[in-house]
Design a protein around this motif. Structure first.
Motif, short mmCIF file in Angstrom:
data_model
loop_
_atom_site.label_atom_id
_atom_site.label_comp_id
_atom_site.label_asym_id
_atom_site.label_seq_id
_atom_site.Cartn_x
_atom_site.Cartn_y
_atom_site.Cartn_z
N ALA A 222 1.05 -1.37 -0.47
CA ALA A 222 -0.15 -0.23 -0.19
C ALA A 222 1.26 1.41 0.14
O ALA A 222 1.87 1.19 0.83
N GLY A 223 0.59 2.18 -1.18
CA GLY A 223 1.62 3.15 -1.04
C GLY A 223 0.50 4.45 -0.78
O GLY A 223 1.04 5.38 -1.55
N TYR A 224 -0.17 4.15 -0.17
CA TYR A 224 -1.80 5.77 0.25
C TYR A 224 -2.06 5.76 1.34
O TYR A 224 -2.13 4.43 2.10
N ASP A 225 -2.14 6.47 1.48
CA ASP A 225 -2.47 6.87 3.14
C ASP A 225 -3.48 6.87 3.48
O ASP A 225 -3.86 5.48 4.21
N GLN A 226 -4.65 6.13 2.74
CA GLN A 226 -5.96 5.17 2.65
C GLN A 226 -5.99 4.56 1.69
O GLN A 226 -6.36 4.73 0.36
N HIS A 227 -7.22 3.16 2.02
CA HIS A 227 -7.58 2.60 1.15
C HIS A 227 -9.96 3.11 1.02
O HIS A 227 -10.27 1.64 1.03
N THR A 228 -9.76 3.76 1.78
CA THR A 228 -11.21 4.18 1.55
C THR A 228 -12.01 3.71 0.35
O THR A 228 -13.80 3.45 0.51
N ILE A 229 -10.99 4.49 -0.27
CA ILE A 229 -11.96 5.22 -1.78
C ILE A 229 -12.62 3.14 -2.54
O ILE A 229 -13.38 3.10 -3.13
N GLU A 230 -10.68 2.43 -2.56
CA GLU A 230 -11.46 0.57 -3.15
C GLU A 230 -12.63 0.50 -1.90
O GLU A 230 -13.44 -0.66 -2.67
N GLU A 231 -12.66 0.55 -0.63
CA GLU A 231 -13.61 -0.08 0.35
C GLU A 231 -15.45 0.59 0.02
O GLU A 231 -15.73 -0.65 -0.31
N ASP A 232 -15.07 1.42 -0.42
CA ASP A 232 -16.40 2.11 -0.90
C ASP A 232 -17.34 1.19 -1.99
O ASP A 232 -18.11 1.29 -2.96
N ILE A 233 -15.81 1.61 -3.32
CA ILE A 233 -16.54 0.72 -4.19
C ILE A 233 -16.39 -0.28 -4.42
O ILE A 233 -17.22 -1.28 -5.17
N LEU A 234 -15.94 -1.21 -3.46
CA LEU A 234 -15.62 -2.50 -3.21
C LEU A 234 -17.31 -3.02 -2.66
O LEU A 234 -17.29 -4.45 -2.42
N LYS A 235 -17.57 -2.03 -1.34
CA LYS A 235 -18.29 -2.70 -0.71
C LYS A 235 -19.96 -3.31 -1.07
O LYS A 235 -20.48 -4.44 -0.20
N PRO A 236 -20.60 -2.96 -2.46
CA PRO A 236 -21.68 -3.27 -2.96
C PRO A 236 -21.15 -5.14 -2.74
O PRO A 236 -22.48 -6.25 -3.10
N TYR A 237 -20.09 -5.40 -3.12
CA TYR A 237 -19.91 -7.02 -3.24
C TYR A 237 -19.21 -8.28 -2.68
O TYR A 237 -18.72 -8.71 -2.32
N GLY A 238 -19.41 -7.09 -1.26
CA GLY A 238 -19.01 -7.66 0.14
C GLY A 238 -17.01 -8.13 0.68
O GLY A 238 -16.78 -8.53 1.51
N PHE A 239 -16.81 -7.32 0.20
CA PHE A 239 -15.25 -7.09 -0.56
C PHE A 239 -15.08 -6.56 1.58
O PHE A 239 -14.87 -5.82 1.48
N ARG A 240 -13.44 -8.21 1.91
CA ARG A 240 -13.18 -7.12 2.70
C ARG A 240 -11.56 -6.39 1.82
O ARG A 240 -11.19 -7.44 1.15
N VAL A 241 -10.70 -5.69 2.63
CA VAL A 241 -9.56 -4.37 1.39
C VAL A 241 -8.54 -4.70 2.53
O VAL A 241 -9.17 -4.06 3.99
N ILE A 242 -7.85 -5.87 2.53
CA ILE A 242 -6.42 -5.48 3.77
C ILE A 242 -5.48 -5.79 2.48
O ILE A 242 -5.24 -5.73 1.32
N GLU A 243 -4.15 -4.67 3.33
CA GLU A 243 -3.38 -4.11 2.69
C GLU A 243 -1.87 -5.22 3.12
O GLU A 243 -1.99 -6.28 4.55
N ARG A 244 -0.82 -5.98 2.32
CA ARG A 244 0.06 -6.55 2.45
C ARG A 244 1.67 -6.32 1.86
O ARG A 244 1.11 -5.91 1.35
N ALA A 245 2.17 -5.38 3.18
CA ALA A 245 3.47 -4.92 2.41
C ALA A 245 4.14 -6.15 2.14
O ALA A 245 4.65 -7.79 3.32
N CYS A 246 5.03 -6.48 1.07
CA CYS A 246 5.71 -7.15 0.13
C CYS A 246 7.76 -6.42 -0.03
O CYS A 246 7.94 -7.58 -0.08
#
Length: 334
Positions: free
Chosen positions: A25-49
Motif C-alpha cells: 500500500a503506497g497510499y494514505d488510506q484505502h477508503t476509496i477501494e472499500e467504498d467501491i467494492l463494498k456492494p460486492y461484500g469485499f474486505r480490503v486488506i493490505e500486505r507489505a511485500c
C-alpha cells in the motif's frame, strides 16, 4: 467481450467474504477501494511485500482480487492462488505480472493506463525545461554563493530546434500539446501504433528521428522489444548536444552508454524520472553526471492522480465481480 471465468474461481468457503489484497500500500488510506467494492461484500486488506516474490505468494493465496504496484506477481504466485479472479496494476506498466500464466488460469489482468496523463506530461515538460535552461544547476550555484556563472555551462535557444517524440499514446500526445508552444521548428514522432498525428508533427523512422532531433522524449512501455532501445549505437548516432528526457521506464535506455555520452559531452543533458534499477544505488554514476536533472519516479504524482488511480483500479475489480470483463484487460485469451 466478457469471457466466462473458470469455475474454480467461483468457489467460496461457506459465507466467506471476498478479499481484495492490496500489495505494498503506497497510499494514505484505502477508503476509496472499500467504498467501491463494498456492494460486492469485499474486505480490503493490505500486505507489505517490498518486492519480495516469496512474500507475494503468501499474501495473495487467499485473495479474490489483487491490487499491486511494483512487487512481482510471478507464475508461482498465480499458481498458488485459490480464489483470484482479477489482478489490477495500480498504474500502466504490467511487466511485473505474469500475464500469460494468469490467462492460462482464467484470471484477468488489468491496468490503469488513463490516469496521471496530465501529471506525467507536465513533469516531462518540467524536466525538459530544467535541463535546457539548467535551472537546477543555477539554483545550486546561487545557494553556494556563485553569481553570473551561467556561461560556464552554455545554453541554447529552444525555438528553431527539432523535437523527437518516441511513443505517441495518451501521455506522448499530451506532452506534444504542451511543448508545441515553445517554438520547435519541427516535431518528429515515432509511434509503433502508427496513429494519426496532429498538425505540426511528422511521422519518422526511429533511427531517422534519433539522428535528426535536438531533444528526444520517451513515452512508451518497457517490453522485450523496447528494452535498451536507446542503445550505445543509437546514442552515438545522436547529434552532439542532444538532450534526452525519460518519464517512462529506465530500462528503455542503455544507462552505461548514456553516462559515457554525458560525461564526454556528446550529449547535452538528460532529464530522468526513471532508472533501470530503482532506487539507483548511492554510487550510481548518473547521480554525479553533469547536466542531469533527476527525480524519483514521481512524474505520475499529484493528490488528484492518486485518487483517480485508486478509483479506476477498484472499478476494474468491481466490473469483474459484476460479471463483466475489465475495461483495460491486458492478458486477453479470446
Amino acid at each position: 467481450m466478457t469471457h466466462p471465468v473458470s469455475s474454480h474461481h467461483h468457489t467460496r468457503d461457506g459465507d466467506r467474504a471476498p478479499v481484495a489484497v492490496v500489495i505494498d500500500a503506497g497510499y494514505d488510506q484505502h477508503t476509496i477501494e472499500e467504498d467501491i467494492l463494498k456492494p460486492y461484500g469485499f474486505r480490503v486488506i493490505e500486505r507489505a511485500c517490498h518486492g519480495d516474490a516469496a512474500a507475494v505468494v503468501e499474501a495473495v493465496r487467499e485473495a479474490d482480487a489483487v491490487l499491486v504496484r511494483e512487487s512481482p506477481v510471478t507464475a508461482n504466485a498465480i499458481d498458488e492462488m485459490k480464489h483470484c479472479r482479477v489482478i489490477v496494476r495500480y498504474g500502466v506498466g504490467v511487466d511485473n505480472i505474469h500475464r500469460r500464466r494468469a490467462a492460462e488460469r482464467g484470471i484477468y489482468v488489468a491496468n490503469v493506463p488513463d490516469y496521471g496523463v496530465e501529471e506525467v506530461s507536465d513533469h516531462t515538460l518540467a524536466l525538459l525545461l530544467s535541463v535546457l535552461r539548467r535551472t537546477a544547476a543555477r539554483d545550486r550555484a546561487v545557494r553556494e554563493g556563485m553569481w553570473n556563472v551561467a556561461r560556464r555551462e552554455p545554453m541554447h535557444r529552444i525555438a528553431g530546434r527539432t523535437l523527437g517524440i518516441i511513443g505517441y499514446g495518451r501521455i506522448g500526445a499530451a506532452f506534444h500539446r504542451k511543448v508545441s508552444t515553445l517554438g520547435f521548428s519541427e516535431t518528429r514522432v515515432h509511434d509503433a501504433n502508427g496513429g494519426v498525428l496532429p498538425y505540426g508533427a511528422v511521422a519518422a523512422d526511429l533511427d531517422e528521428l534519433i539522428a535528426r532531433s535536438d531533444v528526444i522524449s520517451l513515452h512508451l512501455p518497457l517490453r522485450p522489444s523496447t528494452e535498451k532501445m536507446i542503445s550505445r549505437e543509437r546514442i552515438a548516432a545522436m547529434q552532439p548536444g542532444t538532450v534526452i528526457v525519460n518519464t517512462s521506464r529506465g530500462g528503455l535506455i542503455d544507462e552505461e552508454s548514456l553516462v559515457e555520452a554525458l560525461q564526454s559531452g556528446h550529449l547535452g543533458g538528460a532529464g530522468l524520472d526513471v532508472f533501470a534499477d530503482e532506487p539507483p544505488a548511492p554510487d550510481h554514476p548518473l547521480l554525479s553526471t553533469p547536466n542531469t536533472v533527476l527525480s524519483d519516479h514521481t512524474a505520475w504524482y499529484s493528490e488528484e492522480s492518486v485518487a483517480e488511480l485508486q478509483t479506476k483500479a477498484a472499478q476494474e475489480v468491481a466490473r469483474v465481480f459484476a460479471g463483466e470483463a475489465p475495461k483495460h484487460w491486458v492478458n486477453r485469451w479470446d
